[in-house]
Design an enzyme around this catalytic site. Structure first.
Site, PDB file in Angstrom:
ATOM      1  N   ARG A  91       1.306  -1.282   0.103  1.00  0.00           N
ATOM      2  CA  ARG A  91       0.005  -0.169  -0.012  1.00  0.00           C
ATOM      3  C   ARG A  91       0.971   1.420   0.070  1.00  0.00           C
ATOM      4  O   ARG A  91       2.171   0.671  -0.069  1.00  0.00           O
ATOM      5  CB  ARG A  91      -0.802   0.076   1.081  1.00  0.00           C
ATOM      6  CG  ARG A  91      -0.990  -0.742   2.181  1.00  0.00           C
ATOM      7  CD  ARG A  91       0.758  -0.082   3.042  1.00  0.00           C
ATOM      8  NE  ARG A  91       0.432   1.295   3.758  1.00  0.00           N
ATOM      9  CZ  ARG A  91       1.076   2.632   3.468  1.00  0.00           C
ATOM     10  NH1 ARG A  91       2.384   2.070   3.773  1.00  0.00           N
ATOM     11  NH2 ARG A  91       1.007   3.305   3.697  1.00  0.00           N
ATOM     12  N   GLY A  92      -0.069   2.627   0.209  1.00  0.00           N
ATOM     13  CA  GLY A  92       1.471   3.648  -0.901  1.00  0.00           C
ATOM     14  C   GLY A  92       1.014   3.717  -1.864  1.00  0.00           C
ATOM     15  O   GLY A  92       1.545   2.682  -2.926  1.00  0.00           O
ATOM     16  N   ALA A  93       1.237   5.554  -2.399  1.00  0.00           N
ATOM     17  CA  ALA A  93       0.619   5.349  -4.114  1.00  0.00           C
ATOM     18  C   ALA A  93       2.053   4.929  -4.250  1.00  0.00           C
ATOM     19  O   ALA A  93       1.480   4.557  -5.455  1.00  0.00           O
ATOM     20  CB  ALA A  93       0.201   6.614  -3.312  1.00  0.00           C
TER      21      ALA A  93
ATOM     22  N   ARG B  57      -7.713  -0.048  -7.364  1.00  0.00           N
ATOM     23  CA  ARG B  57      -8.048   1.373  -5.464  1.00  0.00           C
ATOM     24  C   ARG B  57      -7.883   2.055  -6.470  1.00  0.00           C
ATOM     25  O   ARG B  57      -7.266   2.827  -7.368  1.00  0.00           O
ATOM     26  CB  ARG B  57      -6.808   1.043  -4.776  1.00  0.00           C
ATOM     27  CG  ARG B  57      -6.405  -0.354  -3.667  1.00  0.00           C
ATOM     28  CD  ARG B  57      -5.376  -0.180  -2.795  1.00  0.00           C
ATOM     29  NE  ARG B  57      -5.815   0.759  -2.086  1.00  0.00           N
ATOM     30  CZ  ARG B  57      -5.632   1.073  -0.493  1.00  0.00           C
ATOM     31  NH1 ARG B  57      -4.108   1.400  -0.534  1.00  0.00           N
ATOM     32  NH2 ARG B  57      -6.571   2.452   0.760  1.00  0.00           N
TER      33      ARG B  57
ATOM     34  N   GLN C 273      -1.497   2.682   9.633  1.00  0.00           N
ATOM     35  CA  GLN C 273      -0.294   2.431   8.985  1.00  0.00           C
ATOM     36  C   GLN C 273       0.262   3.268  10.212  1.00  0.00           C
ATOM     37  O   GLN C 273       1.416   3.136  10.138  1.00  0.00           O
ATOM     38  CB  GLN C 273      -0.632   3.361   7.952  1.00  0.00           C
ATOM     39  CG  GLN C 273      -1.443   2.270   6.751  1.00  0.00           C
ATOM     40  CD  GLN C 273      -3.131   2.606   6.665  1.00  0.00           C
ATOM     41  OE1 GLN C 273      -3.466   2.793   8.133  1.00  0.00           O
ATOM     42  NE2 GLN C 273      -3.227   2.506   5.578  1.00  0.00           N
TER      43      GLN C 273
ATOM     44  N   ASP D 178      -2.497  11.139  -1.849  1.00  0.00           N
ATOM     45  CA  ASP D 178      -2.462   9.556  -3.451  1.00  0.00           C
ATOM     46  C   ASP D 178      -3.026   9.901  -4.584  1.00  0.00           C
ATOM     47  O   ASP D 178      -2.131   9.525  -5.244  1.00  0.00           O
ATOM     48  CB  ASP D 178      -3.820   8.657  -2.386  1.00  0.00           C
ATOM     49  CG  ASP D 178      -3.156   8.583  -1.150  1.00  0.00           C
ATOM     50  OD1 ASP D 178      -3.179   8.674  -0.478  1.00  0.00           O
ATOM     51  OD2 ASP D 178      -2.539   6.947  -1.652  1.00  0.00           O
TER      52      ASP D 178
ATOM     53  N   ASN E  96      -5.407  12.381   0.436  1.00  0.00           N
ATOM     54  CA  ASN E  96      -4.203  11.799   1.445  1.00  0.00           C
ATOM     55  C   ASN E  96      -5.051  10.489   2.638  1.00  0.00           C
ATOM     56  O   ASN E  96      -6.271  11.069   1.958  1.00  0.00           O
ATOM     57  CB  ASN E  96      -2.702  12.502   2.005  1.00  0.00           C
ATOM     58  CG  ASN E  96      -2.534  11.665   2.349  1.00  0.00           C
ATOM     59  OD1 ASN E  96      -1.835  10.505   2.322  1.00  0.00           O
ATOM     60  ND2 ASN E  96      -2.207  11.836   4.428  1.00  0.00           N
ATOM     61  N   LYS E  97      -4.772   9.267   3.042  1.00  0.00           N
ATOM     62  CA  LYS E  97      -5.408   9.270   3.970  1.00  0.00           C
ATOM     63  C   LYS E  97      -6.750   9.456   5.128  1.00  0.00           C
ATOM     64  O   LYS E  97      -5.987  11.051   5.502  1.00  0.00           O
ATOM     65  CB  LYS E  97      -3.970   8.150   4.939  1.00  0.00           C
ATOM     66  CG  LYS E  97      -4.798   7.564   6.465  1.00  0.00           C
ATOM     67  CD  LYS E  97      -5.589   6.095   5.889  1.00  0.00           C
ATOM     68  CE  LYS E  97      -4.952   5.732   4.868  1.00  0.00           C
ATOM     69  NZ  LYS E  97      -6.430   4.955   3.767  1.00  0.00           N
TER      70      LYS E  97
END
Ligand code: MRU
Length: 354
Positions: free
Chosen positions: A52-54, A95, A204, A245, A255-256
């Site tokens: 995960r993570g862009a 995603r 996270q 993201d 973002n998150k």
């Protein structure tokens, strides 16, 4: 998915015709690696947040297409291309928010869509796809280090930096974006403490940011998400640095989930709110953040985190996984080619042209 023996940690790597990934679902309890040999397995790993993570999602998807080429049993160029397109579609459905995924898939697909390559043999296409995926991974690491170099100028001495989610080595090819700035500040002797938001529901911050900073002996303190406001009020936060993201043309930042709340809090307390991201996260096709698709994830991550049900049965939950912070709450956007400041329409355009 098969397990692979390992000596030192890494987010993802290509080895012996397979993509190896650290399984981020189990950190910090278990340091386990998976060997993926098909594009479908990579798609599943992205959906389940193994990776995960862009930027890391983009890299993984690129290797997914290398695997699609290797596994294809098609004997003619047309059906080979069809197989690659099918895998591209499958990976694109994993995603929706992180634009790096679509950016990497697009870049990879230029290889099989290039008419100049049509008459070349399949081996050449396979090799070109692998070289491109390796190049995407290499560039990402290089970008992270440059983001760190540019970002360090924004950090005051003895800084207490609040971050959200994980925008670190685990979310990229290594080093990180927001945590790239943190790492550079630490090397420059400017960092007093990283405050890592726990980041409900997937944790996270508590699990991944704390794990990788501790491995590098960078001072980190975990707080629950609701504590940020109090610590800003008591003067214990000097600045906020987060990843992204997707960044719209006007500087709105997805973002998150929880980042928008931090941006509002930071403005209220007069604290700089900085975003660190490579240019592959800037989506020039989106005029504003209102166009950015926000992923809604399933009930279980909220209702039963890590297998433990914490809600009464039958109670409804919502689970938007990202939010959008408006550009006017963002003090600076740090990229690999420099720092953009408001007004972002102009400054981002100038950085994209570099
Ligand atoms: O759902 P995740 O863990 O993929 O969300 C990750 C984030 O929101 C990160 O901050 C962002 O992708 C930047 S990573 C360098």
């Amino acid at each position: 998915m098969e397990n692979a023996p390992i000596d030192q940690w890494f987010t993802l790597r290509w080895r012996d015709d397979a993509l190896e990934l650290i399984d981020q679902r189990f950190l910090p309890r278990r340091e386990e690696y998976l060997r993926l040999k098909t594009a479908d397995a990579v798609a599943e790993a992205i959906e389940k947040l193994v990776v995960r993570g862009a930027p890391a999602i983009g890299c993984a998807a690129a290797f997914g297409l290398v695997l699609a080429a290797k596994r294809s049993e098609s004997l003619n160029p047309e059906s080979f291309k069809k197989d690659l397109e099918l895998s591209r579609k499958r990976l694109a459905q994993t995603r929706p928010t992180a634009v790096n995924l679509f950016w990497a898939l697009e870049r990879m697909s230029l290889i099989w869509n290039d008419k100049a390559n049509w008459n070349l043999d399949r081996e050449f296409i396979e090799e070109s796809l692998l070289n491109e995926a390796l190049e995407i991974q290499r560039e990402d690491l290089d970008s992270c280090r440059k983001i760190g170099m540019h970002g360090v100028d924004l950090i005051p001495s003895s800084a207490r930096v609040l971050t959200h989610c994980n925008a670190g080595g685990l979310a990229t090819s290594g080093y990180g974006t927001a945590l790239g700035v943190v790492r550079a500040a630490h090397s420059a002797g400017k960092l007093q403490m990283v405050l890592a938001d726990e980041t409900r529901p997937f944790l996270q911050g508590a699990r991944l940011t704390a794990w990788e900073l501790q491995r590098d002996a960078i001072p980190v303190t975990v707080i629950t998400d609701g504590m940020a406001a109090h610590l800003m009020k008591t003067g214990e936060v000097d600045l906020v640095v987060v990843g992204a993201d997707r960044i719209a043309k006007n500087g709105d930042v997805a973002n998150k989930i929880g980042t928008y709340g931090l941006a509002v809090l930071a403005r209220h307390h007069g604290i700089p709110m900085c975003v660190a991201a490579p240019r592959s996260t800037i989506d020039v096709k989106m005029a504003t953040g209102a166009e950015i698709p926000i992923e809604e994830r399933g009930r279980n991550e909220v209702a039963s985190p890590f297998g433990e049900t914490i809600l009464p049965d039958g109670v409804a939950v919502r689970h938007p996984a990202f939010d959008v912070s408006p550009a006017d709450l963002i003090s600076a956007i740090v990229t690999e080619v420099g720092v953009a400041r408001p007004p972002y329409e102009d400054s981002l355009e100038a950085l994209m042209a570099k």
